[in-house]
Design a protein around this motif. Structure first.
Motif, mmCIF file in Angstrom:
data_model
loop_
_atom_site.group_PDB
_atom_site.id
_atom_site.type_symbol
_atom_site.label_atom_id
_atom_site.label_comp_id
_atom_site.label_asym_id
_atom_site.label_seq_id
_atom_site.Cartn_x
_atom_site.Cartn_y
_atom_site.Cartn_z
ATOM 1 N N THR B 163 0.828 -1.213 0.082
ATOM 2 C CA THR B 163 -0.123 0.050 0.004
ATOM 3 C C THR B 163 0.886 1.112 -0.068
ATOM 4 O O THR B 163 2.181 1.181 0.418
ATOM 5 N N GLU B 164 0.135 2.276 -0.358
ATOM 6 C CA GLU B 164 1.103 3.596 -0.683
ATOM 7 C C GLU B 164 1.310 4.350 0.573
ATOM 8 O O GLU B 164 0.333 4.643 1.428
ATOM 9 N N VAL B 165 2.442 4.776 0.716
ATOM 10 C CA VAL B 165 2.804 5.728 1.818
ATOM 11 C C VAL B 165 3.106 7.283 1.021
ATOM 12 O O VAL B 165 3.634 7.133 0.013
ATOM 13 N N MET B 166 2.576 8.094 1.558
ATOM 14 C CA MET B 166 2.674 9.482 0.880
ATOM 15 C C MET B 166 3.656 10.591 1.622
ATOM 16 O O MET B 166 3.900 11.426 1.049
ATOM 17 N N GLN B 167 3.914 10.288 2.868
ATOM 18 C CA GLN B 167 4.728 11.305 3.540
ATOM 19 C C GLN B 167 5.593 10.633 4.800
ATOM 20 O O GLN B 167 5.039 9.735 5.371
ATOM 21 N N VAL B 168 6.602 11.316 5.104
ATOM 22 C CA VAL B 168 7.563 10.754 5.986
ATOM 23 C C VAL B 168 6.831 10.505 7.195
ATOM 24 O O VAL B 168 7.178 9.341 7.637
ATOM 25 N N SER B 169 5.693 11.248 7.766
ATOM 26 C CA SER B 169 5.317 10.873 9.064
ATOM 27 C C SER B 169 4.365 9.923 9.030
ATOM 28 O O SER B 169 4.171 9.095 10.092
ATOM 29 N N GLN B 170 4.041 9.160 7.686
ATOM 30 C CA GLN B 170 3.244 8.010 8.060
ATOM 31 C C GLN B 170 4.262 6.689 8.039
ATOM 32 O O GLN B 170 3.538 5.685 8.125
ATOM 33 N N VAL B 171 5.387 7.031 7.805
ATOM 34 C CA VAL B 171 6.353 5.970 7.494
ATOM 35 C C VAL B 171 6.287 4.947 8.652
ATOM 36 O O VAL B 171 6.037 3.764 8.742
ATOM 37 N N GLU B 172 6.387 5.755 10.052
ATOM 38 C CA GLU B 172 6.572 5.022 11.181
ATOM 39 C C GLU B 172 5.038 4.418 11.490
ATOM 40 O O GLU B 172 4.995 3.510 12.012
ATOM 41 N N GLU B 173 4.056 5.452 11.301
ATOM 42 C CA GLU B 173 2.634 5.108 11.401
ATOM 43 C C GLU B 173 2.158 3.897 10.865
ATOM 44 O O GLU B 173 1.635 2.917 11.659
ATOM 45 N N MET B 174 2.484 3.760 9.576
ATOM 46 C CA MET B 174 2.264 2.450 8.776
ATOM 47 C C MET B 174 2.916 1.111 8.968
ATOM 48 O O MET B 174 2.432 0.176 8.805
ATOM 49 N N HIS B 175 4.205 1.377 9.591
ATOM 50 C CA HIS B 175 5.242 0.308 9.444
ATOM 51 C C HIS B 175 4.865 -0.952 10.155
ATOM 52 O O HIS B 175 4.993 -1.734 9.047
ATOM 53 N N ASP B 176 3.983 -1.012 11.201
ATOM 54 C CA ASP B 176 3.608 -2.364 11.704
ATOM 55 C C ASP B 176 2.285 -2.921 10.862
ATOM 56 O O ASP B 176 2.174 -4.314 10.986
ATOM 57 N N TYR B 177 1.909 -2.517 9.971
ATOM 58 C CA TYR B 177 0.717 -2.795 9.333
ATOM 59 C C TYR B 177 1.002 -3.074 7.858
ATOM 60 O O TYR B 177 -0.092 -3.346 6.910
ATOM 61 N N VAL B 178 1.911 -2.886 7.332
ATOM 62 C CA VAL B 178 2.343 -3.145 5.885
ATOM 63 C C VAL B 178 3.377 -4.002 5.860
ATOM 64 O O VAL B 178 4.304 -4.329 6.487
ATOM 65 N N ASP B 179 3.152 -5.029 4.648
ATOM 66 C CA ASP B 179 4.328 -5.795 4.185
ATOM 67 C C ASP B 179 5.269 -5.202 3.136
ATOM 68 O O ASP B 179 6.518 -5.523 2.924
ATOM 69 N N VAL B 180 4.804 -4.368 2.411
ATOM 70 C CA VAL B 180 5.803 -3.517 1.247
ATOM 71 C C VAL B 180 5.207 -2.072 1.226
ATOM 72 O O VAL B 180 3.812 -2.205 1.108
ATOM 73 N N PHE B 181 5.945 -1.443 1.228
ATOM 74 C CA PHE B 181 5.573 0.151 1.133
ATOM 75 C C PHE B 181 5.556 0.554 -0.332
ATOM 76 O O PHE B 181 6.556 0.305 -0.863
#
Lengths: 337, 337, 337, 337
Positions: B163-181
């Protein structure tokens, strides 16, 4: 709107039809091709087909919403298949393969290439005798002398010739020595040339313009068809974009799009499409998988010594391998559900 | 120039090496990835490798003439293979398939799609929760709540998420819930985002920019790699050209070119690449034949009701058929000589 | 549809309006800018404006047929003029000039450039402290330390600063040290960044994307405006095409087109637009004649020693001459009938 | 390399020179133009100019590093000025203005336009009699009958004619009725046509190809020049890009670039360049400020009734205003330091 006329229609009956159509403010083009006699009527008004359909001498009527008419699959739904003679066919049901050098250079060169083609059961040879070159100081091809020798050697071996025609006056001159006239990417919108080829009873292969749209390619084909020549093949050969890692950007999207829009055969030229020898085979295979009816590519005994386009030309070993693989890929495509 | 250091190198030894290199007017970047510890040295002077190679603590040295270094196949000649866990691998030797909707919409929607994927033995699901939209008034995705539900459902079924990550602050937030950024086509040159993804231990799929060159795509990958993350996948998704018959111009030339330039896996997104549902399968098959390591495409139970991109989305019947065919084509490609 | 609310509207009255609009299946965005309070309503149904207009608390209603709304001249017909303070204005009625180096390099460099600007009565200085670079190994700017020094020196001389912001977290960090935030060509569709800049009370200069359409540029501006910030300037800086004789293709067509579509000021960056120093002045003059509200270009005491972009940077003599000529051209344009 | 020969050189002397040059593996093209007699020699070896320069019969020698030679300003540094007779000049020192309809339609139409031109002291009229049209069913122009009438009316009023020639056979046919042959954007690389125009003693205006590079435009001009015709004008008319807000993207960058690369006059066609009537004047003014030697644009008494291109055609009031403004802008440009 395309109105197919009875081929034995009387002059009076035809006049009656034309008068009726013109009364609707439609502009009429009279098209007699190798196969039939049509009126193409272009206009805007809504028409009650029944009122026209009853007129004597009309076999069939189709309304076509595209700008192009006769090349549209909205009119002719079955794919066109061309017969080049001696069992060589182009279109649905057979994979057209054409290979050869960018330019015809010598008898020895042609000899070796023709042998290579025969060894691999390829029946069409490409090779330029009139070469469009950006600079006036570059090699411009062997001209008619080269073509006559090309023709003599090909005939003796049962090989068909596809070669580029660059101007109206060459059409008649070249006519007896070619099997397929090629219109190059710089001439796709040379409308006088297209008009002239409409009057010829030989197939015409039209390459997409260097920055031509798919729509423009179809309209260029419409020129030839409406001039009276139904024998057409379209060729995707890469378009000009910002990307400089390849010579052109091969637009394989064009293959399925064209196959739906037109009944004409669609082939691909991966040599110009990517312009880098090592990648030509991958793109050729991809093109067939995208639905292409054939591949035209550059091959030469010694690409590094070719008079032109050596950087995108396969040697015979690479070419033989590509041919084997293309046939496997084409066979698989036929089997896919 | 890439210098691989002994992972147990002493600080003094590393300082000695860096001092030596800087003495040659080279600029050094220290790169610690999941696999190893490198110095990337950029400069112009000719270097006698032997004089450096003898310094203690150096395992290997490669000179790379490209602007990008760590992603170059001139350095690492063996293809990179990523392991997503549970037997899901990306790269040489397996065909990566990822499908799903443009946007995550609801639990019911995800339920039906996951079932479709499992039925067809597809192990990776795509689906956006943060959607880049040209207009601020368009639907922008379900956000983190959507992602958490997506993750919970996928985990339960052994499905991997891209799933798509759009900005720096999302990287940590999304980290545990994605397999591929996923880095989208509008963010290929969002260098801060690439930097942030360099610090993560999850694979990153980078889409080519809407008008990005092949060279730029490789440089963007170099950002992530030099930031410390070797787990990269590149994705061709069509470029912007003058042609309007398709949404984008899928540049399959990029596939063989990238495969030669980099050791990273290269996949293709035919949905955005052509943008017209009926033609997506042809382009997916062509992409695999061109050498792609995988396909990511849009599928939805009822494309006509999808919140976005419906016009280029396959329904489940079309999707199942495509999967079958892709596997046949991939199998044939392995067999070609 | 844009509904301007009375700034003293009661909560109940606003709720009544929103309820009415939602009943028409329109989606509402609440926009409070520096100047006013709006509801932007997006939907498809035909609406009888009178039925809405009678609701209490509504000052004005405009229906806008474009995808963008608040930046459209169909809504606000008078051109927007920005006041940067100290008599520096941007927009209709004054020619905005901004010059400076690609990157801030040192105190001495800034000193010399500021003196050059003051000598020529130019009040805005451009200069990057965060530099987007294709390669991770290139110089990326002096960062916040550089910006603070830049700000201190500029303030002392009455010079305004325009500099690029690359990510959300920098917005707050940079806020007190810039006069105009610049969004670079690689971030035109970085929607999170645009959202963040919507919450700021400083002008934002948005560059057109490297391959961005005019429509997309307007939609990006709509992001910032609908986020609450009306202070916007648009900048044409060249697009990516097949032509390699120039760095980019400066699309001056965009100037009259944008001036008709939007009320925002439109400026041009000829340095990136052509990328070749000798031709920058011609394109700057042409841009003003095409209707641009200003020019932003690169100048440096010794272009050949600049840390980046030297090939497109003017020296002070060239810059001074250009400024003189730009003012003459701008004056003539005002006089033309 | 360009070798200018004494115009009274003996055959023996010329043969001696050619033999010497061929001995250096250079390929020779013999060029006799309206002004002089040249040998253009293309090759790779380094040459000692002195050894050639001493041969009898040689007036001058220039080495030119570009692919094009005779059109290069590295050879001829002074700008070329064409004299169309009756005091009408094209090139440095005068602003060429040419206006008229897309297509010649009728005597009344020409009458009104010629009066408009005379009223505004414009001495060149454009107007097509052979029209390149994408569709074979569109209006293709009045042909030779139209041209003869055009010629007769223009001659009587002292107006010069520029009109498009589409194929080789038309060159002779049209010769006596035109003042300037125009090569359209679809024929920029119609090399046979360029060859034919090399044999003519009338000026040729070459439009840039729809997706032609600046380099290609210069090479096309080289065809005509090396064929013997020095009387050339180049015309920027917009290129094809991804942007759809305008018909083409007018590339004004081409103006200063061409002016430095070639000694030939460079003009601009803003009508095709932007394709939208309201914006044509802005782009015309910008073109002159960028350094163009002239403007060619479409004007018609009633644009909305024009047979073609009405959407980009000015009416007489707009045209008169543009002419006034163009002259003011041109005057200012001459004064700038």
């Amino acid at each position: 709107m395309i109105i197919q006329l009875d081929s034995h229609i009387s002059e009076a009956a035809q006049q009656a039809i034309e008068k009726h159509i013109k009364g609707l403010k439609y502009k009429i083009t009279n098209v007699r091709t190798q196969r039939a006699h049509y009126l193409v009527a272009i206009g805007k008004a809504d028409i009650d087909l029944r009122s026209i359909g009853q007129l004597p001498g009309i076999l069939d009527i189709h309304q076509v919403s595209d700008d192009y008419q006769l090349v549209s699959r909205k009119w002719r739904v079955r794919p066109t298949v061309l017969d080049l003679g001696d069992g060589v066919r182009v279109g649905e049901g057979s994979l057209m393969l054409a290979a050869g050098p960018c330019s015809i250079e010598s008898e020895a060169q042609m000899e070796s290439i023709m042998q290579h083609l025969l060894d691999n059961d390829v029946r069409i040879m490409r090779g330029g005798v009139f070469k469009p070159r950006s600079s006036p100081y570059s090699f411009r091809g062997l001209g008619m002398d080269g073509l006559k020798l090309f023709h003599q050697m090909a005939r003796a071996r049962g090989i068909k010739i596809v070669t580029e025609v660059m101007q109206v006056s060459q059409v008649e001159e070249m006519h007896d020595y070619v099997d397929v006239f090629q219109v190059g990417a710089r001439n796709t919108q040379n409308f006088n040339l297209l008009d002239a080829l409409g009057g010829v009873d030989k197939p015409v292969l039209i390459k997409r313009g260097i920055s031509g749209t798919i729509e423009e390619l179809l309209s260029s084909a419409e020129y030839v068809f409406s001039g009276g020549n139904e024998k057409l093949v379209l060729c995707e050969r890469g378009i000009r974009t910002f990307e400089t890692a390849s010579r052109n950007t091969l637009d394989l999207n064009a293959v399925p799009i064209l196959k739906e829009k037109t009944h004409l055969p669609v082939i691909v030229d991966p040599s110009h499409g990517i312009g880098i020898r090592d990648y030509v085979p991958s793109m050729a295979l991809a093109a067939v998988m995208a639905g292409a009816d054939g591949i035209i590519y550059e091959a030469h005994e010694k690409p590094e010594e070719a008079a032109s386009d050596g950087a995108q030309t396969l040697n015979f070993q690479e070419s033989a391998r590509l041919i084997r693989n293309l046939r496997k890929v084409y066979a698989l495509r036929q089997e896919l559900d």
